[in-house]
Design a protein around this motif. Structure first.
Motif, short mmCIF file in Angstrom:
data_model
loop_
_atom_site.label_atom_id
_atom_site.label_comp_id
_atom_site.label_asym_id
_atom_site.label_seq_id
_atom_site.Cartn_x
_atom_site.Cartn_y
_atom_site.Cartn_z
N MET A 1 0.82 -1.20 0.00
CA MET A 1 0.00 0.00 0.00
C MET A 1 0.86 1.26 0.00
O MET A 1 0.55 2.20 -0.71
CB MET A 1 -0.91 0.03 1.23
N ARG A 2 1.91 1.20 0.83
CA ARG A 2 2.75 2.40 0.95
C ARG A 2 3.50 2.70 -0.33
O ARG A 2 3.82 3.85 -0.59
CB ARG A 2 3.72 2.23 2.10
N SER A 3 3.81 1.67 -1.11
CA SER A 3 4.54 1.91 -2.35
C SER A 3 3.61 2.33 -3.47
O SER A 3 4.07 2.65 -4.57
CB SER A 3 5.31 0.66 -2.76
N ARG A 8 0.03 -4.81 -7.68
CA ARG A 8 0.38 -5.75 -6.61
C ARG A 8 -0.70 -5.78 -5.53
O ARG A 8 -1.08 -6.84 -5.06
CB ARG A 8 1.73 -5.37 -6.02
N LEU A 9 -1.19 -4.63 -5.16
CA LEU A 9 -2.23 -4.53 -4.15
C LEU A 9 -3.49 -5.25 -4.59
O LEU A 9 -4.08 -6.02 -3.81
CB LEU A 9 -2.53 -3.06 -3.85
N ASP A 10 -3.90 -5.06 -5.82
CA ASP A 10 -5.10 -5.74 -6.34
C ASP A 10 -4.91 -7.25 -6.35
O ASP A 10 -5.82 -8.00 -5.98
CB ASP A 10 -5.43 -5.26 -7.76
N ALA A 11 -3.73 -7.71 -6.77
CA ALA A 11 -3.47 -9.15 -6.83
C ALA A 11 -3.49 -9.76 -5.43
O ALA A 11 -4.08 -10.82 -5.21
CB ALA A 11 -2.13 -9.42 -7.51
N ARG A 13 -5.01 -8.56 -2.76
CA ARG A 13 -6.38 -8.51 -2.25
C ARG A 13 -7.22 -9.64 -2.83
O ARG A 13 -8.05 -10.23 -2.15
CB ARG A 13 -7.02 -7.16 -2.57
N MET A 14 -7.00 -9.95 -4.11
CA MET A 14 -7.72 -11.04 -4.76
C MET A 14 -7.38 -12.37 -4.08
O MET A 14 -8.27 -13.17 -3.79
CB MET A 14 -7.32 -11.08 -6.25
N VAL A 15 -6.12 -12.58 -3.78
CA VAL A 15 -5.71 -13.81 -3.11
C VAL A 15 -6.28 -13.87 -1.69
O VAL A 15 -6.79 -14.90 -1.26
CB VAL A 15 -4.16 -13.93 -3.08
N LEU A 16 -6.20 -12.77 -0.98
CA LEU A 16 -6.73 -12.73 0.38
C LEU A 16 -8.23 -13.01 0.40
O LEU A 16 -8.72 -13.76 1.25
CB LEU A 16 -6.43 -11.37 1.01
N ALA A 17 -8.97 -12.46 -0.56
CA ALA A 17 -10.41 -12.72 -0.64
C ALA A 17 -10.67 -14.20 -0.91
O ALA A 17 -11.57 -14.80 -0.31
CB ALA A 17 -11.04 -11.87 -1.73
N ALA A 18 -9.88 -14.82 -1.78
CA ALA A 18 -10.04 -16.24 -2.08
C ALA A 18 -9.73 -17.09 -0.85
O ALA A 18 -10.43 -18.07 -0.57
CB ALA A 18 -9.14 -16.64 -3.25
N GLN A 59 -5.91 -6.16 -24.83
CA GLN A 59 -4.53 -6.18 -24.37
C GLN A 59 -4.35 -5.49 -23.01
O GLN A 59 -3.46 -5.85 -22.25
CB GLN A 59 -3.61 -5.54 -25.42
N ASP A 60 -5.19 -4.51 -22.71
CA ASP A 60 -5.11 -3.84 -21.42
C ASP A 60 -5.39 -4.82 -20.28
O ASP A 60 -4.70 -4.84 -19.26
CB ASP A 60 -6.06 -2.65 -21.35
N LEU A 61 -6.40 -5.68 -20.47
CA LEU A 61 -6.74 -6.66 -19.44
C LEU A 61 -5.74 -7.81 -19.42
O LEU A 61 -5.48 -8.39 -18.36
CB LEU A 61 -8.16 -7.19 -19.67
N VAL A 62 -5.15 -8.13 -20.57
CA VAL A 62 -4.11 -9.16 -20.63
C VAL A 62 -2.94 -8.72 -19.76
O VAL A 62 -2.42 -9.50 -18.95
CB VAL A 62 -3.64 -9.41 -22.08
N ALA A 63 -2.52 -7.48 -19.90
CA ALA A 63 -1.39 -6.96 -19.12
C ALA A 63 -1.70 -6.99 -17.62
O ALA A 63 -0.83 -7.35 -16.81
CB ALA A 63 -1.05 -5.55 -19.57
N LYS A 64 -2.91 -6.64 -17.27
CA LYS A 64 -3.31 -6.63 -15.85
C LYS A 64 -3.29 -8.05 -15.27
O LYS A 64 -2.76 -8.26 -14.17
CB LYS A 64 -4.72 -6.04 -15.73
N GLU A 65 -3.81 -9.01 -16.00
CA GLU A 65 -3.84 -10.40 -15.52
C GLU A 65 -2.43 -10.99 -15.46
O GLU A 65 -2.10 -11.72 -14.52
CB GLU A 65 -4.73 -11.27 -16.40
N GLU A 66 -1.59 -10.67 -16.44
CA GLU A 66 -0.22 -11.17 -16.42
C GLU A 66 0.56 -10.60 -15.24
O GLU A 66 1.38 -11.29 -14.64
CB GLU A 66 0.48 -10.87 -17.75
N ALA A 67 0.29 -9.37 -14.89
CA ALA A 67 0.94 -8.76 -13.72
C ALA A 67 0.47 -9.46 -12.44
O ALA A 67 1.28 -9.72 -11.54
CB ALA A 67 0.62 -7.27 -13.65
N ALA A 68 -0.82 -9.79 -12.37
CA ALA A 68 -1.35 -10.51 -11.21
C ALA A 68 -0.72 -11.91 -11.12
O ALA A 68 -0.39 -12.38 -10.03
CB ALA A 68 -2.86 -10.61 -11.29
#
Length: 140
Positions: A1-3, A8-11, A13-18, A59-68
């Protein structure tokens, strides 16, 4: 969060929710192997999403998912090498006393295949069968 790393934060949070969802459904805290299984499922879902988004031209969503995927992959253990896996299977076969493929259900070689990661399960099972067949041919 601080950075302020939103990807990274979204990814995370997704794992924590799962994790929280799985713990609530199972009514117990997840063990390490259950946690790794959950992470593997999350990675699989993300990879499938990448394929779907790529097919749809997003491609915008591809990049987001690949980062996750990259973030979640950091928490996965290094896969065993073929030599390490073979050594584990050979030790399990020796411990069980299996001498042919018919003995596969006899002991730890088969349970090793059952307990391994889903994507390795087939590889372990094939390796057990191969080693037992070689042992039976050499022992006959």
């Amino acid at each position: 969060m601080r950075s302020h790393d939103a990807v990274r934060l979204d990814a995370l949070r997704m794992v924590l929710a799962a994790v929280q969802r799985a713990e609530k459904e199972g009514k117990h805290e997840l063990a390490d192997d259950e946690m790794l299984g959950l992470l593997a499922r999350e990675l699989k879902v993300r990879r499938e999403s990448v394929d779907a988004f790529r097919a749809g031209g997003r491609q915008d969503l591809v990049a987001k998912e690949e980062a996750a995927i990259a973030v979640v992959s950091e928490f996965m253990p290094e896969p065993l090498s073929e030599a390490e896996l073979r050594a584990m299977v050979e030790a399990a076969i020796a411990e069980s006393g299996a001498v042919s493929p018919r003995d596969m259900g006899k002991g730890d070689g088969h349970s090793l295949a059952e307990d391994s990661w889903p994507r390795r399960r087939q590889t372990v099972s094939q390796l057990v069968t191969q080693l037992l067949a070689a042992r039976a041919a050499g022992g006959s």
